[in-house]
Design a protein around this motif. Structure first.
Motif, PDB file in Angstrom:
ATOM      1  N   THR A 174      -3.025   7.989   5.544  1.00 49.26           N
ATOM      2  CA  THR A 174      -4.019   7.334   4.708  1.00 49.26           C
ATOM      3  C   THR A 174      -3.315   6.756   3.485  1.00 49.26           C
ATOM      4  O   THR A 174      -2.615   7.475   2.764  1.00 49.26           O
ATOM      5  CB  THR A 174      -5.111   8.321   4.262  1.00 49.26           C
ATOM      6  N   LYS A 205      -3.444   4.234  -0.066  1.00 45.32           N
ATOM      7  CA  LYS A 205      -4.298   3.727  -1.131  1.00 45.32           C
ATOM      8  C   LYS A 205      -3.862   2.317  -1.509  1.00 45.32           C
ATOM      9  O   LYS A 205      -2.669   2.043  -1.666  1.00 45.32           O
ATOM     10  CB  LYS A 205      -4.228   4.639  -2.356  1.00 45.32           C
ATOM     11  N   VAL A 247      -8.933   2.581   0.182  1.00 46.07           N
ATOM     12  CA  VAL A 247      -8.060   3.379   1.039  1.00 46.07           C
ATOM     13  C   VAL A 247      -8.282   2.959   2.489  1.00 46.07           C
ATOM     14  O   VAL A 247      -9.340   2.443   2.857  1.00 46.07           O
ATOM     15  CB  VAL A 247      -8.304   4.893   0.881  1.00 46.07           C
ATOM     16  N   PHE A 248      -7.280   3.193   3.321  1.00 45.97           N
ATOM     17  CA  PHE A 248      -7.415   2.936   4.753  1.00 45.97           C
ATOM     18  C   PHE A 248      -6.430   3.810   5.515  1.00 45.97           C
ATOM     19  O   PHE A 248      -5.421   4.257   4.972  1.00 45.97           O
ATOM     20  CB  PHE A 248      -7.177   1.462   5.090  1.00 45.97           C
ATOM     21  N   GLU A 249      -6.764   4.062   6.751  1.00 47.90           N
ATOM     22  CA  GLU A 249      -5.870   4.810   7.626  1.00 47.90           C
ATOM     23  C   GLU A 249      -5.049   3.827   8.443  1.00 47.90           C
ATOM     24  O   GLU A 249      -5.572   2.824   8.936  1.00 47.90           O
ATOM     25  CB  GLU A 249      -6.662   5.720   8.566  1.00 47.90           C
ATOM     26  N   SER A 267       0.824  -1.214   0.000  1.00 48.24           N
ATOM     27  CA  SER A 267       0.000   0.000   0.000  1.00 48.24           C
ATOM     28  C   SER A 267       0.855   1.260   0.000  1.00 48.24           C
ATOM     29  O   SER A 267       0.514   2.259  -0.645  1.00 48.24           O
ATOM     30  CB  SER A 267      -0.940  -0.011   1.209  1.00 48.24           C
ATOM     31  N   THR A 295       0.598   3.855  -3.026  1.00 47.78           N
ATOM     32  CA  THR A 295       0.205   5.230  -2.726  1.00 47.78           C
ATOM     33  C   THR A 295       1.210   6.218  -3.306  1.00 47.78           C
ATOM     34  O   THR A 295       0.843   7.170  -4.003  1.00 47.78           O
ATOM     35  CB  THR A 295       0.102   5.430  -1.209  1.00 47.78           C
TER      36      THR A 295
END
Length: 531
Positions: free
Chosen positions: A490, A492, A469-471, A416, A420
């Motif tokens: 965050t 992607k 997406v995630f934190e 990720s 990102t």
């Protein structure tokens, strides 16, 4: 065109090989349990295409790959079939640089937690570094103790590196026989007393011992040039520099203490010895300084077999953004400038560049060893301050970059992170697979088994939502200690599922890790002979 062996249908461009005369594919596989994974997008042998992948659950091997989405009706009744469209089916990642620290420092990490974190991020193979565990993997006895400690704890497959230290040249060939994937040595203090740095004499002895072996010799390439009287933090735990350029809690002070000359001098020293074993592959781990790239390029042009890796943190974090006291960013070699980061990306994306792989170099510790100031809190309750004998908070625990342990925690986040950062740089998912799957597998002698989706390979798969997406919170950091520079970011790209040899080990939106428990294997077979 060969028929689809399950239905006698034709229009699939890359069917499985024809079975032996007198049998059918169903005769050989139909009575067994199958896993079938399909998607409108999959990276198959380096190309993005629609695909259906058939995995034999008994052998864990891929038996067929079709370049289209076949329906469930094409397979025997009871077949485990999943169409993951529009998510991307990727080969499971091979993280070729991880510190799992067991036995001896399991409060830092361990096989169970480290490999679980890896599976969360689509990593199906990790290769454990030879140091930070006690004992280190510098002897056959040390390797066997580590392998024993790993039994029954690994959620993904685990390989091991051996270490080169002064005086262990006679252990290197036996370690090859026991199945280590390569060897690593430091040209500067490693930060732990049981893994001392090697001299040029030690390197020459190692090269001589391994000259004709199927292995790779790798180096932490930092070295204090002999012209320097003192440049400060020459070890992980050290006194402040004699003439600091600024406060010890400012990142610029630390960065100045690990100049690019440390890397260029060390790499020049390694390359000067390459003639001792001209057929032995050499590898520079966690390359940070772009000034070293011309040295490597010239050596390759001269016929030296040398490659380099860089890390997710060098490609995504920059010195200009590190806040005072945020020692979560401390690592060695250090995270350098944004322009340096751009240079690493430029070399990585070259077709014939010297940087071939991207790895995590997951090097955790307990949060108290990071000496974070109260203004920079770490998730979780284990971020205790550094205390003195009288119970008071030590003045050293104020974000001192020189006293803090060096290492970045990120195993399981790398896919990720890379995706990102790569959005603004035009990278493709095929690029990611090349750097983090195919080339890392080749680096550790697992080509033909790991790093690709093809007949005969292990059925290791990551299902990737490239738009999700995630934190990065505590639930996304499955490594033991929740202390990472990526906290709060965050990212992607979300791994939806991870499969190991045709068995699902992680599902994000459903069962999680399930009840089956760890199913990873230890990769301890001797590497194949050089071609």
């Amino acid at each position: 065109m060969t028929l689809n062996p399950f239905t006698n249908r034709r229009p699939y461009p890359s069917p499985a090989p024809s079975p032996p005369s007198g049998t059918t594919m169903i005769d050989r596989i139909g009575a067994r349990s199958l896993t079938v994974l399909a998607s409108s997008r999959a990276v198959i042998e380096g190309e993005l295409t629609a695909a259906t992948i058939v995995i034999d659950q008994y052998t864990g091997k891929i038996t067929s790959v079709f370049h289209s989405v076949l329906p469930a009706s094409d397979f025997p009744p009871g077949t485990s079939y999943m169409d993951h469209s529009p998510h991307i089916i990727l080969p499971g990642l091979v993280d070729a640089h991880v510190h799992l620290n067991e036995p001896g420092r399991t409060e830092w990490e361990g096989f169970y937690t480290g490999t679980r974190a890896a599976a969360f991020g689509g990593v199906t193979t990790v290769v454990d570094m030879p140091l930070n565990a006690i004992p280190p993997t510098t002897t056959v006895a040390g390797l066997k103790e580590k392998a024993q400690a790993a039994q029954g704890k690994c959620w993904v497959d685990v390989g091991f590196y051996g270490g080169i230290v002064p005086g262990n040249a006679n252990e290197l060939r036996p370690l090859v026989e026991e199945g280590v994937r390569g060897f690593k040595g430091f040209l500067i203090d490693s930060g732990v007393p049981e893994f001392p740095a090697v001299s040029s004499t030690d390197i020459a002895l190692a090269m001589t011992a391994l000259a004709d072996e199927p292995t790779t010799l790798m180096f932490h390439a930092e070295m204090i040039p002999p012209i320097a009287a003192s440049v400060g933090d020459d070890v992980q735990w050290s006194l402040p520099p004699l003439a600091p350029i600024g406060p010890l809690n400012e990142y610029a002070t630390f960065l100045a203490s690990r100049p690019v000359s440390f890397e260029t001098y060390a790499i020049a020293e390694i390359l000067s010895l390459a003639h001792i074993a001209p057929e032995l592959p050499l590898h520079i781990v966690h390359l940070s300084a772009i000034e070293a790239i011309p040295l490597l390029q010239q050596a390759i042009a001269n016929g030296v077999k040398v490659t380099a890796e860089t890390c997710f943190h060098y490609l995504s974090l920059a010195a200009e953004s590190v806040k005072d006291g945020d020692t979560r960013h401390k690592c060695c070699p250090p995270i350098r400038s944004k322009s340096n980061q751009d240079g690493l990306w430029e070399e990585l994306t070259q077709y014939d560049g010297c940087i071939k792989t991207v790895v995590s170099d997951h090097s955790p510790c307990t949060p108290n060893l990071k000496l974070l100031p109260p203004s920079i809190s770490s998730l979780g309750t284990r971020n205790a301050p550094h205390t003195t004998d009288d119970g008071g908070e030590s003045e050293r625990g104020k974000g001192d970059f020189f006293a803090a342990w060096g290492g970045v925690s990120s195993v399981g986040l790398g896919l990720s992170i890379l995706w990102t950062e790569g959005q603004s740089r035009g990278i493709s998912i095929e690029d990611v697979v090349k750097w983090c799957c195919k080339n890392t597998a080749k680096q550790v002698g697992l080509e033909g088994q790991k790093g690709d989706l093809a007949v005969g390979y292990d059925g290791d798969v990551a299902v990737f939502d490239d738009e999700g997406v995630f934190e990065v919170g505590e639930e996304a950091m499955l490594f033991r200690n929740k202390c990472s520079p990526y906290q709060g970011m965050t990212l992607k790209g979300v791994v939806k599922e991870t499969w190991l040899r045709g068995q699902r080990v992680w599902e994000r939106d459903g069962r999680g890790f399930g009840k089956e428990g760890p199913a990873g294997k230890l990769l301890l077979k001797r590497r194949r002979e050089k071609s």
